[in-house]
Design a protein around this motif. Structure first.
Motif, PDB file in Angstrom:
ATOM      1  N   GLY A  80       0.746  -1.166  -0.308  1.00  0.00           N
ATOM      2  CA  GLY A  80      -0.047   0.348  -0.202  1.00  0.00           C
ATOM      3  C   GLY A  80       1.226   1.212  -0.089  1.00  0.00           C
ATOM      4  O   GLY A  80       0.764   2.344  -0.665  1.00  0.00           O
ATOM      5  N   MET A  81       1.922   1.332   0.676  1.00  0.00           N
ATOM      6  CA  MET A  81       2.309   2.742   0.825  1.00  0.00           C
ATOM      7  C   MET A  81       3.347   2.491  -0.421  1.00  0.00           C
ATOM      8  O   MET A  81       3.766   3.641  -1.048  1.00  0.00           O
ATOM      9  CB  MET A  81       3.778   2.492   2.359  1.00  0.00           C
ATOM     10  N   LEU A 122      -6.216   1.014  -0.509  1.00  0.00           N
ATOM     11  CA  LEU A 122      -4.765   0.765  -0.200  1.00  0.00           C
ATOM     12  C   LEU A 122      -4.938   0.614   1.091  1.00  0.00           C
ATOM     13  O   LEU A 122      -4.267   1.074   3.150  1.00  0.00           O
ATOM     14  CB  LEU A 122      -3.556   0.543  -1.354  1.00  0.00           C
ATOM     15  N   VAL A 123      -4.662   2.495   0.772  1.00  0.00           N
ATOM     16  CA  VAL A 123      -4.219   3.409   2.400  1.00  0.00           C
ATOM     17  C   VAL A 123      -4.954   3.652   3.249  1.00  0.00           C
ATOM     18  O   VAL A 123      -4.772   3.571   4.610  1.00  0.00           O
ATOM     19  CB  VAL A 123      -3.640   4.595   1.765  1.00  0.00           C
ATOM     20  N   GLY A 124      -6.543   3.085   2.781  1.00  0.00           N
ATOM     21  CA  GLY A 124      -7.598   3.473   3.606  1.00  0.00           C
ATOM     22  C   GLY A 124      -7.508   2.134   4.798  1.00  0.00           C
ATOM     23  O   GLY A 124      -8.207   1.941   5.465  1.00  0.00           O
ATOM     24  N   THR A 125      -6.735   1.205   3.995  1.00  0.00           N
ATOM     25  CA  THR A 125      -6.343   0.194   5.344  1.00  0.00           C
ATOM     26  C   THR A 125      -5.375   0.260   6.237  1.00  0.00           C
ATOM     27  O   THR A 125      -5.296  -1.033   6.980  1.00  0.00           O
ATOM     28  CB  THR A 125      -6.608  -1.618   4.489  1.00  0.00           C
ATOM     29  N   GLY A 136      -2.578  -2.194  10.046  1.00  0.00           N
ATOM     30  CA  GLY A 136      -2.247  -1.651  11.643  1.00  0.00           C
ATOM     31  C   GLY A 136      -1.965  -2.346  12.996  1.00  0.00           C
ATOM     32  O   GLY A 136      -1.397  -2.807  13.476  1.00  0.00           O
ATOM     33  N   THR A 137      -3.130  -1.638  13.182  1.00  0.00           N
ATOM     34  CA  THR A 137      -4.294  -2.402  14.354  1.00  0.00           C
ATOM     35  C   THR A 137      -3.941  -4.336  14.595  1.00  0.00           C
ATOM     36  O   THR A 137      -3.761  -4.603  15.767  1.00  0.00           O
ATOM     37  CB  THR A 137      -5.468  -1.419  14.823  1.00  0.00           C
ATOM     38  N   LEU A 138      -4.954  -4.412  12.978  1.00  0.00           N
ATOM     39  CA  LEU A 138      -4.555  -5.753  13.250  1.00  0.00           C
ATOM     40  C   LEU A 138      -2.910  -6.447  13.707  1.00  0.00           C
ATOM     41  O   LEU A 138      -2.950  -7.405  14.617  1.00  0.00           O
ATOM     42  CB  LEU A 138      -4.927  -6.645  12.018  1.00  0.00           C
ATOM     43  N   LEU A 139      -2.055  -5.860  12.754  1.00  0.00           N
ATOM     44  CA  LEU A 139      -0.375  -6.196  13.193  1.00  0.00           C
ATOM     45  C   LEU A 139      -0.301  -6.049  14.615  1.00  0.00           C
ATOM     46  O   LEU A 139       0.567  -6.821  14.775  1.00  0.00           O
ATOM     47  CB  LEU A 139       0.197  -5.700  12.284  1.00  0.00           C
ATOM     48  N   MET A 140      -0.696  -4.810  15.034  1.00  0.00           N
ATOM     49  CA  MET A 140       0.458  -4.925  17.187  1.00  0.00           C
ATOM     50  C   MET A 140      -0.807  -5.844  17.418  1.00  0.00           C
ATOM     51  O   MET A 140       0.265  -6.246  18.434  1.00  0.00           O
ATOM     52  CB  MET A 140      -0.918  -3.173  17.233  1.00  0.00           C
ATOM     53  N   LEU A 141      -2.285  -5.592  17.083  1.00  0.00           N
ATOM     54  CA  LEU A 141      -2.452  -7.305  17.903  1.00  0.00           C
ATOM     55  C   LEU A 141      -1.874  -8.558  18.221  1.00  0.00           C
ATOM     56  O   LEU A 141      -1.668  -9.645  18.842  1.00  0.00           O
ATOM     57  CB  LEU A 141      -4.238  -6.986  17.891  1.00  0.00           C
ATOM     58  N   ALA A 142      -1.667  -8.865  16.884  1.00  0.00           N
ATOM     59  CA  ALA A 142      -0.621 -10.466  16.214  1.00  0.00           C
ATOM     60  C   ALA A 142       0.774 -10.113  16.610  1.00  0.00           C
ATOM     61  O   ALA A 142       1.383 -11.004  17.685  1.00  0.00           O
ATOM     62  CB  ALA A 142      -0.780 -10.467  14.579  1.00  0.00           C
ATOM     63  N   ILE A 143       1.011  -9.151  17.015  1.00  0.00           N
ATOM     64  CA  ILE A 143       2.509  -8.518  17.537  1.00  0.00           C
ATOM     65  C   ILE A 143       2.078  -9.737  19.162  1.00  0.00           C
ATOM     66  O   ILE A 143       3.379  -9.804  19.298  1.00  0.00           O
ATOM     67  CB  ILE A 143       3.097  -7.038  16.655  1.00  0.00           C
ATOM     68  N   LEU A 144       1.426  -8.351  19.398  1.00  0.00           N
ATOM     69  CA  LEU A 144       1.071  -8.859  20.765  1.00  0.00           C
ATOM     70  C   LEU A 144       1.087 -10.454  21.158  1.00  0.00           C
ATOM     71  O   LEU A 144       1.729 -11.404  21.885  1.00  0.00           O
ATOM     72  CB  LEU A 144       0.558  -7.998  21.680  1.00  0.00           C
TER      73      LEU A 144
END
Length: 182
Positions: A33-34, A49-52, A57-65
């Motif tokens: 997207g970027m 793409l940028v709208g997602t 990114g929030t989903l990635l943060m949850l997955a990272i945790l």
């Protein structure tokens, strides 16, 4: 006999592999997207793409945790890095990858909170709109989110190249431990 779900000294379990490859797909989406934004500028594909970017990114943060918590629970079971210089460099490289994977979305979420606009990925409100900007919460992401994200991409490319080196030239089991049967 170890479960196929958990890690063992010989290979990563199914949970670790699902988190690894799932996060890889999410990162690929983010960087695509970027990249499209840089190449095409204003364009309908860019807007989509940028709208997602923020919800993914929030989903990635949850997955990272989740991956961090799972990794800590499996720490003693995981395939060890060799006690060589290359093994120590691999361990350091993974530590930097994890640090960046945690830092980049964390400062982005702080920026969202500090913006005062509110944030509701997938329609689920995480932060209410206050209308008040908090500059010190936005500053770290404004200064570092983008540049460190591209740094993370460079490290991910290095990670993939090292796996290829292990597989093609050294012909060891590094890839098989995370990919499953080859």
């Amino acid at each position: 006999m170890p479960s196929r779900w958990t890690d063992s000294p010989l290979r990563y379990g199914l949970v670790t592999r699902l988190l690894h490859w799932g996060m890889g797909a999410l990162f690929a989406w983010q960087f695509t997207g970027m990249g499209v934004k840089l190449l095409l500028g204003r364009h309908p594909l860019t807007a989509f793409l940028v709208g997602t970017h923020k919800p993914i990114g929030t989903l990635l943060m949850l997955a990272i945790l989740l991956r961090g918590a799972w990794g800590l629970s499996q720490w003693r079971n995981r395939p060890p890095h060799p006690a060589t210089l290359i093994g120590r460099l691999a361990l350091a490289g993974h530590a930097v990858l994890y640090a960046l994977m945690f830092y980049i979305p964390t400062v982005a979420l702080l920026r969202e909170y500090g913006s005062g606009r509110g944030f509701a990925p997938w329609g689920m409100p995480l932060f209410p709109a206050t209308g008040e900007q908090i500059g010190w919460l936005m500053a770290p992401a404004n200064l570092s989110h983008g540049v460190l994200a591209w740094t993370l991409l460079a490290l991910i490319v290095g990670h993939v190249l090292m796996v290829a080196l292990h597989h093609v030239f050294w012909r060891d089991t590094t890839l098989a431990r995370m990919a499953g049967r080859l």
